[in-house]
Design a protein around this motif. Structure first.
Motif, PDB file in Angstrom:
ATOM      1  N   VAL A 174      -8.172 -14.786  12.224  1.00 60.23           N
ATOM      2  CA  VAL A 174      -8.420 -13.665  11.556  1.00 60.23           C
ATOM      3  C   VAL A 174      -7.753 -13.696  10.082  1.00 60.23           C
ATOM      4  O   VAL A 174      -6.835 -14.569  10.154  1.00 60.23           O
ATOM      5  CB  VAL A 174      -8.068 -12.263  12.055  1.00 60.23           C
ATOM      6  N   VAL A 175      -8.341 -12.842   9.034  1.00 56.78           N
ATOM      7  CA  VAL A 175      -7.761 -12.931   7.954  1.00 56.78           C
ATOM      8  C   VAL A 175      -7.670 -11.148   7.778  1.00 56.78           C
ATOM      9  O   VAL A 175      -8.682 -10.449   7.823  1.00 56.78           O
ATOM     10  CB  VAL A 175      -8.523 -13.274   6.543  1.00 56.78           C
ATOM     11  N   GLU A 176      -6.302 -10.636   7.621  1.00 57.12           N
ATOM     12  CA  GLU A 176      -5.872  -9.322   7.524  1.00 57.12           C
ATOM     13  C   GLU A 176      -5.610  -8.999   6.356  1.00 57.12           C
ATOM     14  O   GLU A 176      -4.735  -9.705   5.420  1.00 57.12           O
ATOM     15  CB  GLU A 176      -4.817  -9.062   8.623  1.00 57.12           C
ATOM     16  N   GLN A 177      -6.190  -7.944   5.701  1.00 59.28           N
ATOM     17  CA  GLN A 177      -5.827  -7.473   4.488  1.00 59.28           C
ATOM     18  C   GLN A 177      -4.820  -6.144   4.915  1.00 59.28           C
ATOM     19  O   GLN A 177      -5.145  -5.193   5.436  1.00 59.28           O
ATOM     20  CB  GLN A 177      -6.724  -6.818   3.645  1.00 59.28           C
ATOM     21  N   TYR A 178      -3.495  -6.078   4.061  1.00 58.05           N
ATOM     22  CA  TYR A 178      -2.624  -5.088   4.750  1.00 58.05           C
ATOM     23  C   TYR A 178      -1.823  -4.575   3.403  1.00 58.05           C
ATOM     24  O   TYR A 178      -1.742  -5.010   2.276  1.00 58.05           O
ATOM     25  CB  TYR A 178      -1.539  -5.470   5.542  1.00 58.05           C
ATOM     26  N   SER A 179      -1.704  -3.214   3.611  1.00 56.92           N
ATOM     27  CA  SER A 179      -0.648  -2.546   2.657  1.00 56.92           C
ATOM     28  C   SER A 179       0.094  -1.640   3.278  1.00 56.92           C
ATOM     29  O   SER A 179      -0.016  -1.253   4.524  1.00 56.92           O
ATOM     30  CB  SER A 179      -1.606  -2.101   1.597  1.00 56.92           C
ATOM     31  N   LYS A 180       1.403  -1.373   2.699  1.00 57.32           N
ATOM     32  CA  LYS A 180       2.480  -0.685   3.526  1.00 57.32           C
ATOM     33  C   LYS A 180       2.975   0.606   2.405  1.00 57.32           C
ATOM     34  O   LYS A 180       3.034   0.398   1.443  1.00 57.32           O
ATOM     35  CB  LYS A 180       3.790  -1.578   3.876  1.00 57.32           C
ATOM     36  N   HIS A 181       3.129   1.644   3.297  1.00 55.48           N
ATOM     37  CA  HIS A 181       3.278   2.888   2.482  1.00 55.48           C
ATOM     38  C   HIS A 181       4.644   3.602   3.298  1.00 55.48           C
ATOM     39  O   HIS A 181       4.268   4.242   4.418  1.00 55.48           O
ATOM     40  CB  HIS A 181       1.772   3.860   2.406  1.00 55.48           C
ATOM     41  N   VAL A 182       5.584   3.879   2.675  1.00 57.80           N
ATOM     42  CA  VAL A 182       6.613   4.333   3.519  1.00 57.80           C
ATOM     43  C   VAL A 182       7.388   5.738   2.750  1.00 57.80           C
ATOM     44  O   VAL A 182       7.073   5.614   1.436  1.00 57.80           O
ATOM     45  CB  VAL A 182       7.880   3.101   3.284  1.00 57.80           C
ATOM     46  N   LYS A 183       8.055   6.230   3.454  1.00 54.65           N
ATOM     47  CA  LYS A 183       8.538   7.574   3.074  1.00 54.65           C
ATOM     48  C   LYS A 183       9.864   7.728   3.709  1.00 54.65           C
ATOM     49  O   LYS A 183      10.352   7.396   4.847  1.00 54.65           O
ATOM     50  CB  LYS A 183       7.616   8.927   3.493  1.00 54.65           C
ATOM     51  N   ALA A 184      10.815   8.751   3.075  1.00 52.66           N
ATOM     52  CA  ALA A 184      11.820   9.099   3.794  1.00 52.66           C
ATOM     53  C   ALA A 184      12.271  10.620   3.343  1.00 52.66           C
ATOM     54  O   ALA A 184      12.063  10.941   2.264  1.00 52.66           O
ATOM     55  CB  ALA A 184      13.184   8.461   3.173  1.00 52.66           C
ATOM     56  N   VAL A 190       3.069  18.120   0.906  1.00 56.75           N
ATOM     57  CA  VAL A 190       2.341  17.485  -0.404  1.00 56.75           C
ATOM     58  C   VAL A 190       1.809  16.122   0.020  1.00 56.75           C
ATOM     59  O   VAL A 190       2.830  15.370   0.237  1.00 56.75           O
ATOM     60  CB  VAL A 190       3.259  17.628  -1.604  1.00 56.75           C
ATOM     61  N   ALA A 191       0.916  15.721  -0.150  1.00 58.10           N
ATOM     62  CA  ALA A 191       0.220  14.521   0.159  1.00 58.10           C
ATOM     63  C   ALA A 191       0.447  13.538  -1.094  1.00 58.10           C
ATOM     64  O   ALA A 191       0.195  13.989  -2.185  1.00 58.10           O
ATOM     65  CB  ALA A 191      -1.349  14.485   0.503  1.00 58.10           C
ATOM     66  N   PHE A 192       0.854  12.466  -1.196  1.00 58.84           N
ATOM     67  CA  PHE A 192       1.020  11.558  -2.006  1.00 58.84           C
ATOM     68  C   PHE A 192      -0.018  10.960  -2.645  1.00 58.84           C
ATOM     69  O   PHE A 192      -0.148  10.386  -3.719  1.00 58.84           O
ATOM     70  CB  PHE A 192       2.221  10.480  -1.702  1.00 58.84           C
ATOM     71  N   GLY A 193      -1.092  11.001  -1.604  1.00 56.28           N
ATOM     72  CA  GLY A 193      -2.386  10.363  -2.039  1.00 56.28           C
ATOM     73  C   GLY A 193      -2.555   8.586  -1.947  1.00 56.28           C
ATOM     74  O   GLY A 193      -3.244   8.079  -2.261  1.00 56.28           O
ATOM     75  N   LEU A 247      -2.251  10.769   7.772  1.00 55.90           N
ATOM     76  CA  LEU A 247      -3.470  10.676   6.744  1.00 55.90           C
ATOM     77  C   LEU A 247      -3.851   9.166   6.469  1.00 55.90           C
ATOM     78  O   LEU A 247      -3.129   8.389   6.274  1.00 55.90           O
ATOM     79  CB  LEU A 247      -3.241  11.499   5.419  1.00 55.90           C
ATOM     80  N   VAL A 248      -5.187   8.720   6.386  1.00 55.84           N
ATOM     81  CA  VAL A 248      -5.613   7.711   6.037  1.00 55.84           C
ATOM     82  C   VAL A 248      -6.790   7.927   4.744  1.00 55.84           C
ATOM     83  O   VAL A 248      -7.528   8.760   5.136  1.00 55.84           O
ATOM     84  CB  VAL A 248      -6.161   6.669   6.891  1.00 55.84           C
ATOM     85  N   ASP A 249      -6.394   7.318   3.681  1.00 60.00           N
ATOM     86  CA  ASP A 249      -7.198   7.699   2.533  1.00 60.00           C
ATOM     87  C   ASP A 249      -7.588   9.189   2.380  1.00 60.00           C
ATOM     88  O   ASP A 249      -8.574   9.551   2.048  1.00 60.00           O
ATOM     89  CB  ASP A 249      -8.656   6.934   2.706  1.00 60.00           C
ATOM     90  N   ASP A 292     -11.387 -10.155   7.604  1.00 60.14           N
ATOM     91  CA  ASP A 292     -11.918  -9.599   8.821  1.00 60.14           C
ATOM     92  C   ASP A 292     -11.457  -8.062   9.187  1.00 60.14           C
ATOM     93  O   ASP A 292     -12.103  -7.341   9.833  1.00 60.14           O
ATOM     94  CB  ASP A 292     -11.363 -10.579  10.074  1.00 60.14           C
ATOM     95  N   TYR A 293      -9.914  -7.788   8.811  1.00 59.99           N
ATOM     96  CA  TYR A 293      -9.490  -6.533   9.245  1.00 59.99           C
ATOM     97  C   TYR A 293      -8.814  -5.904   7.826  1.00 59.99           C
ATOM     98  O   TYR A 293      -8.049  -6.614   7.205  1.00 59.99           O
ATOM     99  CB  TYR A 293      -8.674  -6.804  10.397  1.00 59.99           C
ATOM    100  N   GLU A 294      -8.953  -4.500   7.888  1.00 59.07           N
ATOM    101  CA  GLU A 294      -8.021  -4.045   6.791  1.00 59.07           C
ATOM    102  C   GLU A 294      -6.901  -3.093   7.536  1.00 59.07           C
ATOM    103  O   GLU A 294      -7.276  -2.267   8.253  1.00 59.07           O
ATOM    104  CB  GLU A 294      -8.753  -3.277   5.885  1.00 59.07           C
ATOM    105  N   SER A 295      -5.653  -3.196   7.153  1.00 53.65           N
ATOM    106  CA  SER A 295      -4.594  -2.449   7.982  1.00 53.65           C
ATOM    107  C   SER A 295      -3.937  -1.772   6.849  1.00 53.65           C
ATOM    108  O   SER A 295      -3.398  -2.181   5.913  1.00 53.65           O
ATOM    109  CB  SER A 295      -3.675  -3.368   8.878  1.00 53.65           C
ATOM    110  N   LYS A 296      -3.406  -0.493   7.004  1.00 57.46           N
ATOM    111  CA  LYS A 296      -2.898   0.597   6.096  1.00 57.46           C
ATOM    112  C   LYS A 296      -1.552   1.187   7.182  1.00 57.46           C
ATOM    113  O   LYS A 296      -1.799   1.620   8.056  1.00 57.46           O
ATOM    114  CB  LYS A 296      -3.776   1.794   5.775  1.00 57.46           C
ATOM    115  N   TRP A 297      -0.531   0.434   6.854  1.00 56.80           N
ATOM    116  CA  TRP A 297       0.867   1.135   7.476  1.00 56.80           C
ATOM    117  C   TRP A 297       1.451   2.124   6.843  1.00 56.80           C
ATOM    118  O   TRP A 297       1.601   2.184   5.697  1.00 56.80           O
ATOM    119  CB  TRP A 297       1.740  -0.204   7.436  1.00 56.80           C
ATOM    120  N   ALA A 298       1.846   3.012   7.851  1.00 58.20           N
ATOM    121  CA  ALA A 298       2.892   4.371   7.361  1.00 58.20           C
ATOM    122  C   ALA A 298       4.093   4.249   7.936  1.00 58.20           C
ATOM    123  O   ALA A 298       4.168   4.354   9.285  1.00 58.20           O
ATOM    124  CB  ALA A 298       1.907   5.477   7.270  1.00 58.20           C
ATOM    125  N   THR A 299       5.284   4.401   7.342  1.00 62.97           N
ATOM    126  CA  THR A 299       6.481   4.791   8.147  1.00 62.97           C
ATOM    127  C   THR A 299       6.904   6.103   7.282  1.00 62.97           C
ATOM    128  O   THR A 299       6.977   6.279   6.123  1.00 62.97           O
ATOM    129  CB  THR A 299       7.619   3.502   8.127  1.00 62.97           C
TER     130      THR A 299
END
Length: 270
Positions: A144-154, A168-171, A196-198, A257-264
């Motif tokens: 596969v080919v994966e498109q990924y992005s990562k979105h982190v908070k503290a 408050v959502a960051f968007g 939240l996703v999108d 093939d896949y799109e992944s969105k990561w949140a921590t």
């Protein structure tokens, strides 16, 4: 000396294996989440596991750096971003007493993965639904080919005054939004976050939680979000905690093939 090295070899191999399997996550992991007001701080952002950063994130990969408190959201930018070593550091000056949420969002990247490596990643990183669908569709042998992005908070606490305005959502393409303030609770109580996703709540999303504390690693556990996208975990140990999820979708995009969105999201409970 030979006996000592031989005894260490299995431990080293195990550490390499564990890192290889789970070296994907991005966390804002502060030395302490309890900070004094009006003080410059250097905030670590680790890329790897919760205990080991393998490489830093260069500022050209960053889409957004923002801070939220009861006064709303303000963009910080990357002017104080330092990615010289294996750990990224963000310079920040704390404000007035209250509870704050720091967020960082990265731009998408593409990654080619052999079928076996992709299946192992799905199994170990909390994406069982996609693995099950691949098995149902007879695609376990498909690279596969994966498109990924990562979105982190503290979520961190400045001074003694707890404050609201954390919902408050960051968007960001994926994020965890505090439903409860983790600094208003204590060990033995529940914390709640909305996935939240999108910008939309995600029901039935698998979410993982764990961390490290005075007694060592806090065992990882999982839960599913409810119909409103809210997940709850009972904090049974003091320490620095993470909550995380990966939302992955199969997409019809040329070359992807896949799109992944990561949140921590990380915080600390004393």
């Amino acid at each position: 000396m030979r006996r000592t090295l031989s005894a260490l070899a299995p431990v080293v191999c195990l550490a390499v294996l564990v890192t290889g399997i789970a070296a994907h996550d991005l966390f804002i992991k502060m030395d302490s989440y309890f900070l004094p007001p009006a003080t410059p701080v250097r905030i670590p952002i680790i890329n790897g596991t919760f205990v080991l950063s393998e490489n830093s994130i260069t500022p050209d990969r960053v889409a957004d750096v923002s801070l939220v408190n009861e006064g709303g959201r303000r963009e910080i930018g990357t002017s104080s971003w330092n990615a010289d070593g294996d750990t990224t550091f963000l310079g920040l000056r704390t404000g007035a007493p209250g509870t704050y949420v720091l967020g960082v969002s990265t731009l998408p990247r593409d990654l080619e993965l052999a079928a076996a490596d992709f299946n192992e990643y799905l199994a170990h990183d909390g994406i069982p639904d996609v693995l099950e669908q691949r098995e149902t569709d007879g695609e376990l042998e498909k690279d596969v080919v994966e498109q990924y992005s990562k979105h982190v908070k503290a979520v961190f606490q400045v001074g003694d005054r707890r404050s609201g305005g954390l919902d408050v959502a960051f968007g960001h393409p994926a994020e965890l939004v505090p439903v409860t303030n983790p600094y208003e609770g204590s060990v033995g109580e529940e914390v709640a976050f909305r996935a939240l996703v999108d910008g939309r709540s995600v029901p039935n999303q698998l979410v993982l939680a764990g961390g490290d504390g005075p007694q060592g690693l806090i065992s990882e556990r999982s839960a599913r979000t409810d119909a409103d996208g809210v997940v709850r975990f009972r904090i049974d140990e003091p320490g620095r905690w993470y909550v995380k999820f990966i939302n992955m979708q199969k997409i019809a995009m040329t070359g992807i093939d896949y799109e992944s969105k990561w949140a921590t999201l990380t915080f600390e409970v004393r």
